[in-house]
Write a protein that holds these residues in place. Structure first.
Motif, PDB file in Angstrom:
ATOM      1  N   GLU A 167       0.835  -1.206   0.000  1.00  0.00           N
ATOM      2  CA  GLU A 167       0.000   0.000   0.000  1.00  0.00           C
ATOM      3  C   GLU A 167       0.871   1.258   0.000  1.00  0.00           C
ATOM      4  O   GLU A 167       0.560   2.248  -0.685  1.00  0.00           O
ATOM      5  CB  GLU A 167      -0.913  -0.003   1.222  1.00  0.00           C
ATOM      6  CG  GLU A 167      -1.826   1.209   1.312  1.00  0.00           C
ATOM      7  CD  GLU A 167      -2.706   1.177   2.553  1.00  0.00           C
ATOM      8  OE1 GLU A 167      -3.403   2.186   2.801  1.00  0.00           O
ATOM      9  OE2 GLU A 167      -2.679   0.152   3.270  1.00  0.00           O
ATOM     10  N   TYR A 171       0.969   4.260  -2.800  1.00  0.00           N
ATOM     11  CA  TYR A 171       0.794   5.664  -2.393  1.00  0.00           C
ATOM     12  C   TYR A 171       1.957   6.516  -2.892  1.00  0.00           C
ATOM     13  O   TYR A 171       1.737   7.608  -3.452  1.00  0.00           O
ATOM     14  CB  TYR A 171       0.684   5.738  -0.873  1.00  0.00           C
ATOM     15  CG  TYR A 171       0.879   7.126  -0.315  1.00  0.00           C
ATOM     16  CD1 TYR A 171      -0.123   8.084  -0.420  1.00  0.00           C
ATOM     17  CD2 TYR A 171       2.087   7.479   0.307  1.00  0.00           C
ATOM     18  CE1 TYR A 171       0.063   9.356   0.091  1.00  0.00           C
ATOM     19  CE2 TYR A 171       2.275   8.752   0.818  1.00  0.00           C
ATOM     20  CZ  TYR A 171       1.261   9.692   0.708  1.00  0.00           C
ATOM     21  OH  TYR A 171       1.461  10.948   1.206  1.00  0.00           O
ATOM     22  N   LYS A 338       5.050  11.529   5.852  1.00  0.00           N
ATOM     23  CA  LYS A 338       3.667  11.974   5.660  1.00  0.00           C
ATOM     24  C   LYS A 338       3.360  13.195   6.531  1.00  0.00           C
ATOM     25  O   LYS A 338       2.689  14.131   6.082  1.00  0.00           O
ATOM     26  CB  LYS A 338       2.700  10.837   5.970  1.00  0.00           C
ATOM     27  CG  LYS A 338       2.705   9.712   4.938  1.00  0.00           C
ATOM     28  CD  LYS A 338       1.685   8.644   5.295  1.00  0.00           C
ATOM     29  CE  LYS A 338       1.646   7.551   4.246  1.00  0.00           C
ATOM     30  NZ  LYS A 338       0.639   6.493   4.577  1.00  0.00           N
TER      31      LYS A 338
END
Length: 466
Positions: A167, A171, A338
């Motif tokens: 994942e 991303y 992030k």
């Protein structure tokens, strides 16, 4: 003799007052040091950080430039980017304690060259024992062939975090695609801004030439239009430079950071591949040992294979711990990426919006100053442009004239000389002929003293026959 550029790297001790310590400096150094480093030394530090701290997001390093690398502008730009690189490494939670960083910042020239040229050994921690695996042996052709075989077969070891990493890869890949698109559009905006600045310059030049061809007030107004365009050209060029430094370059730097995240994921994949290769080697040696033990007279070979199997188990255990440590480091780094990405993007977009607001306000002010000047231009009866006459200041209202009675003497006036004759008829009617002139010019060019002037009145003799 090779020509190169050296950069001085200063490390200062922390300030006595914590409030005076810069927020972007977190080096655990207690003494001042100054060393000279070349670009190749920075490149060595970059590669060593990837080796010592595999899975960490290493800040991007300025790219090489084969042409024009000795120009003052390029040297200063590279110096600034190298300083940014070092500051980012110094505050990096995973890289600030790296041994290679301390050697880079503090070692003298001889010690640093020994550290650079040493092949060294990569120490991998193990829960049961500490063993050193030589990079030369690990990177041998046999090892490379085994890892290539494992990679082609796709028989990689599975871990509970594999779905999470897949994942993350999706991303990062999508983010890279979108950021490249935004960066491309930002580059186009900067390029158009520079084109607008050049266009305004040419536009202003044309209006200046047009104004010179007109000799009346319209020509002056057109020349002012050209001057305004020149001011807007300078303003637009400065705005384009600010857009490039405050918007385009941060986006390009962010794309490099995304690439660093990809490299961290790639390091984790390499550790996974190494661990899978070690497991495959253990299985292969176990199968070979079982065959030798089942064959009579192969005790010596069986013993040799058994020792090799034991080393393979130990290497497999070390590779497993290394793979787990790198995986956890990558997860921490992605989480930090992030968080910082959200704050960096918010700040970059806000800076861009404020930049646009400030620029448009200045453009509006410059255009607004030109409007009243153009509105004052009028046309006369011959369709020629003219400026309206300036309005004289208001004068106080003049006093009403006092009617003069017959035979009344006029008070002298210093500003006007007037001679009046009054005639009386036989029946008592009086009349006065109109004066020849309201103002008698002075007989001399020089000014006359008012006290030397007089006004005389006389009564004419009675007229005969009336």
């Amino acid at each position: 003799m090779n020509k190169y550029t050296s950069y001085r790297v200063d490390v200062r001790p922390p300030a006595v007052n914590p409030a005076e310590q810069p927020q972007d400096v977190m080096l655990n150094n207690s003494a001042f040091s100054a060393v000279l480093r070349r670009y190749s030394d920075f490149l060595w530090l970059y590669e060593r950080l990837h080796s010592e701290k595999a899975g960490a997001v290493v800040p991007p390093l300025p790219e090489k430039q084969p042409v024009g690398r000795f120009s003052p502008v390029f040297v200063e730009d590279r110096r600034r980017n190298l300083e940014i690189f070092l500051r980012r490494v110094a505050v990096h939670p995973e890289l600030s304690d790296a041994k290679c960083l301390d050697n880079f910042l503090r070692a003298d020239d001889m010690t640093f060259q020994v550290a650079k040229n040493a092949k060294g050994e990569i120490i991998l921690a193990s829960s049961t024992m500490n063993m050193a695996i030589s990079p030369k042996k690990e990177n041998s052709f046999k090892r490379w062939f085994a890892e290539a075989k494992t990679s082609i077969s796709g028989d990689l070891v599975r871990s509970p975090d594999d779905d999470l990493f897949e994942e993350i890869q999706r991303y990062v890949h999508g983010l890279d695609t979108q950021m490249r698109n935004v960066s491309s559009q930002a580059t186009g905006l900067v390029r158009k801004g520079k084109e607008i600045a050049n266009g305004l310059f040419e536009f202003g030049l044309a209006f200046n030439l047009l104004g010179q061809s007109e000799a009346d007030a319209l020509g002056d107004a057109l020349s002012k239009m050209g001057e305004t365009s020149d001011r807007l050209s300078v303003l637009s060029a400065d705005h384009a430079e600010k857009e490039m430094s405050q918007f385009e370059e941060p986006l390009q730097d962010y794309i490099k950071t995304i690439h660093a995240v990809k490299l961290a994921l790639q390091r984790r994949h390499e550790k996974r591949l190494s661990y899978s290769t070690c497991l495959a080697e253990v299985e292969s040696k176990q199968s070979a040992l079982a065959k030798l033990r089942a064959t009579p007279g192969q005790d010596a070979k069986a013993y040799s294979v058994e020792m090799s199997l034991r080393r393979a188990h130990e290497a497999s255990h070390v590779a497993q711990e290394d793979f787990a440590a790198v995986s956890q480091r990558v997860l921490r780094e992605v989480d930090r990426f992030k968080r910082e990405k959200a704050e960096d993007m918010r700040r970059t977009v806000l800076d861009y919006i404020n930049l646009q607001v400030e620029y448009n306000k200045k453009v509006e002010e410059i255009w607004a100053t030109l409007i009243p000047q153009l509105e004052r231009v009028q046309l006369d009866s011959n369709s020629n442009a003219m400026m309206p006459p300036s309005q004289p200041p208001p004068q106080p209202p003049a006093a009403a004239p006092v009617p003069m009675q017959p035979n009344q003497q006029m008070p002298p006036n210093q500003n006007m000389l007037q001679s009046q004759q009054i005639y009386t008829t036989a029946n008592g009617t009086t009349f006065a002929p109109a004066p020849m002139s309201d103002q008698i010019p002075p007989p001399f060019a020089a000014p006359v003293d008012p006290s030397m002037l007089s006004v005389q009145y006389r009564t004419p003799p009675p007229m005969q026959g009336l």
